[in-house]
Write a protein that holds these residues in place. Structure first.
Motif, short mmCIF file in Angstrom:
data_model
loop_
_atom_site.label_atom_id
_atom_site.label_comp_id
_atom_site.label_asym_id
_atom_site.label_seq_id
_atom_site.Cartn_x
_atom_site.Cartn_y
_atom_site.Cartn_z
N VAL A 276 0.84 -1.20 0.00
CA VAL A 276 0.00 0.00 0.00
C VAL A 276 0.88 1.25 0.00
CG1 VAL A 276 -1.72 1.32 1.31
CG2 VAL A 276 -1.90 -1.17 1.16
N ILE A 277 1.89 1.26 0.85
CA ILE A 277 2.79 2.41 0.91
C ILE A 277 3.48 2.63 -0.43
CG2 ILE A 277 4.87 3.34 2.02
CD1 ILE A 277 4.07 1.79 4.55
N LEU A 278 3.91 1.55 -1.07
CA LEU A 278 4.58 1.68 -2.37
C LEU A 278 3.65 2.28 -3.41
CD1 LEU A 278 6.88 1.18 -4.36
CD2 LEU A 278 6.05 -1.18 -4.61
N ARG A 279 2.41 1.83 -3.47
CA ARG A 279 1.46 2.39 -4.45
C ARG A 279 1.21 3.86 -4.19
NH1 ARG A 279 -1.12 -2.67 -3.57
NH2 ARG A 279 -2.68 -1.70 -2.21
N ASP A 280 1.08 4.24 -2.92
CA ASP A 280 0.90 5.65 -2.60
C ASP A 280 2.11 6.48 -3.01
OD1 ASP A 280 -1.54 5.00 -1.51
OD2 ASP A 280 -0.92 5.20 0.58
N ALA A 281 3.30 5.94 -2.78
CA ALA A 281 4.52 6.66 -3.14
C ALA A 281 4.66 6.80 -4.65
CB ALA A 281 5.74 5.94 -2.56
N LEU A 282 4.26 5.78 -5.37
CA LEU A 282 4.33 5.85 -6.83
C LEU A 282 3.42 6.95 -7.36
CD1 LEU A 282 5.24 4.80 -9.59
CD2 LEU A 282 3.48 3.02 -9.41
N GLU A 283 2.22 7.03 -6.83
CA GLU A 283 1.31 8.09 -7.27
C GLU A 283 1.83 9.47 -6.87
OE1 GLU A 283 -1.51 10.29 -9.01
OE2 GLU A 283 -0.97 8.19 -9.38
N ARG A 284 2.44 9.57 -5.67
CA ARG A 284 3.03 10.85 -5.26
C ARG A 284 4.13 11.26 -6.23
NH1 ARG A 284 4.40 13.68 -0.51
NH2 ARG A 284 2.31 13.16 0.22
N ALA A 285 5.01 10.33 -6.58
CA ALA A 285 6.11 10.65 -7.50
C ALA A 285 5.56 11.10 -8.85
CB ALA A 285 7.02 9.44 -7.66
N ARG A 286 4.57 10.39 -9.36
CA ARG A 286 3.98 10.77 -10.65
C ARG A 286 3.34 12.15 -10.59
NH1 ARG A 286 1.33 4.83 -12.06
NH2 ARG A 286 3.06 4.09 -13.36
N SER A 287 2.66 12.43 -9.49
CA SER A 287 2.04 13.74 -9.33
C SER A 287 3.08 14.84 -9.18
CB SER A 287 1.12 13.71 -8.10
OG SER A 287 0.52 14.95 -7.89
N GLN A 288 4.17 14.55 -8.45
CA GLN A 288 5.22 15.54 -8.28
C GLN A 288 5.82 15.97 -9.61
OE1 GLN A 288 5.43 17.17 -5.59
NE2 GLN A 288 6.70 16.18 -4.07
N LEU A 289 5.91 15.04 -10.55
CA LEU A 289 6.45 15.39 -11.87
C LEU A 289 5.54 16.35 -12.61
CD1 LEU A 289 8.52 13.16 -11.29
CD2 LEU A 289 8.27 12.43 -13.67
N GLU A 290 4.26 16.36 -12.28
CA GLU A 290 3.33 17.28 -12.93
C GLU A 290 3.49 18.72 -12.43
OE1 GLU A 290 -0.76 15.48 -14.02
OE2 GLU A 290 -0.30 14.69 -12.02
N TYR A 291 3.71 18.88 -11.14
CA TYR A 291 3.62 20.20 -10.53
C TYR A 291 4.92 20.75 -9.97
CZ TYR A 291 -1.36 19.24 -10.87
OH TYR A 291 -2.60 18.94 -11.35
N THR A 292 5.98 19.94 -9.93
CA THR A 292 7.27 20.42 -9.41
C THR A 292 8.38 20.07 -10.41
OG1 THR A 292 8.07 18.44 -8.24
CG2 THR A 292 6.40 19.77 -7.13
N THR A 293 9.57 20.54 -10.12
CA THR A 293 10.71 20.30 -10.99
C THR A 293 11.53 19.09 -10.52
OG1 THR A 293 12.10 21.80 -9.68
CG2 THR A 293 10.88 22.76 -11.52
N VAL A 294 10.93 18.23 -9.70
CA VAL A 294 11.67 17.13 -9.08
C VAL A 294 12.16 16.11 -10.10
CG1 VAL A 294 9.74 15.56 -8.62
CG2 VAL A 294 11.67 15.70 -7.01
N ALA A 295 11.59 16.07 -11.30
CA ALA A 295 12.06 15.12 -12.32
C ALA A 295 13.55 15.26 -12.57
CB ALA A 295 11.29 15.31 -13.62
N ALA A 296 14.06 16.50 -12.46
CA ALA A 296 15.48 16.73 -12.71
C ALA A 296 16.37 16.06 -11.66
CB ALA A 296 15.77 18.23 -12.77
N VAL A 297 15.80 15.73 -10.49
CA VAL A 297 16.56 15.04 -9.45
C VAL A 297 17.02 13.66 -9.94
CG1 VAL A 297 16.37 14.01 -7.14
CG2 VAL A 297 15.45 16.29 -7.58
N PHE A 298 16.25 13.05 -10.85
CA PHE A 298 16.61 11.74 -11.39
C PHE A 298 17.76 11.82 -12.38
CE2 PHE A 298 12.14 10.69 -10.22
CZ PHE A 298 12.37 9.51 -9.52
N CYS A 299 18.10 13.02 -12.85
CA CYS A 299 19.11 13.17 -13.89
C CYS A 299 20.47 13.53 -13.29
CB CYS A 299 18.71 14.27 -14.88
SG CYS A 299 17.19 13.94 -15.81
#
Length: 253
Positions: free
Chosen positions: A141-164
């Motif tokens: 359950v925690i993993l699914r919640d975290a996955l959705e948080r990460a996907r949502s963060q990519l929509e509204y924040t610049t956090v995607a660049a942290v992966f690069c």
């Protein structure tokens, strides 16, 4: 008016733990760091790294310590944020234990080294873990919640660049979005969106020269933390027709 003293109530002791969902992009897939439990309960089952909060520790301090002890990962290198608290009375057979989950993101993180009560630590593709739902405790359950948080963060924040790893190209960044969201994006439309987003990317002036094709401009992450305008999964960035949509299902939360 005389106040009546509160009568001390009898209750079971409550303990607090931290659990960590650590995402990175390795081998063209979004991967999560799992440990193999070395103790009961759930001996031998895969689980998220974590443990008890010690006396005198803050939640953040406990999360950083558990990262280091159980996996050998230095949490100071990562984007680290609280996800939420999980308090189902039946979530842990050892007793009344509330856990505070953290989401951690980082670029192509190294192979972890297990320690303390973890028998092993390894990266696993998120898609296969979500589908199997075989983690200890309520960690699925925690993993699914975290996955959705990460996907949502990519929509509204610049956090995607942290992966690069800097410096990076727009193509590198687009690949992160595609891997995390699970579908292909139109290259031209994506480039226009991210290069026009306020303070998202800062050109370095350098270029990457591939063996085949045109040189690609190099960027680093800009000072912005919020993405203006946002990139929405609902269609703000046009999907490419060259790749099937959603190679693994979006979780419901």
């Amino acid at each position: 008016m005389t106040e009546t003293p509160l009568r001390a109530s009898k209750h079971a002791p409550i303990f607090v733990t931290v659990d960590l969902v650590i995402f990175t992009v390795r081998q063209d897939a979004l991967q999560v760091l799992l440990i193999e439990r070395g103790n009961e309960p759930y001996f031998g089952l895969p689980a998220l790294p974590g443990g008890y909060v010690r006396e005198g520790e803050t939640l953040d301090q406990a999360a950083l310590r558990e990262l280091s002890e159980e996996t050998g990962v230095d949490g100071r290198r990562l984007h680290l944020e609280q996800l939420r608290a999980y308090s189902d009375p039946e979530r842990d057979p050892r007793g009344r234990i509330i856990t505070v989950a953290y989401l951690a993101l980082g670029p192509d993180l190294p192979q972890p080294v297990a320690g303390t009560d973890a028998r092993a630590a390894h990266w696993m593709p998120v898609a296969s873990v979500v589908e199997s739902a075989s983690l200890a405790f309520d960690h699925s359950v925690i993993l699914r919640d975290a996955l959705e948080r990460a996907r949502s963060q990519l929509e509204y924040t610049t956090v995607a660049a942290v992966f690069c790893t800097e410096p990076f190209t727009v193509g590198d960044l687009r690949h992160i979005y595609e891997v995390v969201w699970g579908f292909s994006l139109d290259p031209s439309n994506f480039r226009r969106k991210v290069t026009h987003a306020e303070s998202f990317l800062v050109p370095t002036g350098g270029r990457r020269y591939p063996d085949v094709g045109r040189p690609a401009a190099l960027y680093r992450r800009g000072p912005a933390r919020l993405l203006v305008p946002p990139l929405l999964r609902s269609g703000d960035v046009t999907r490419s027709s060259s790749m099937p949509v959603a190679p693994f299902p979006l979780p419901s939360v």
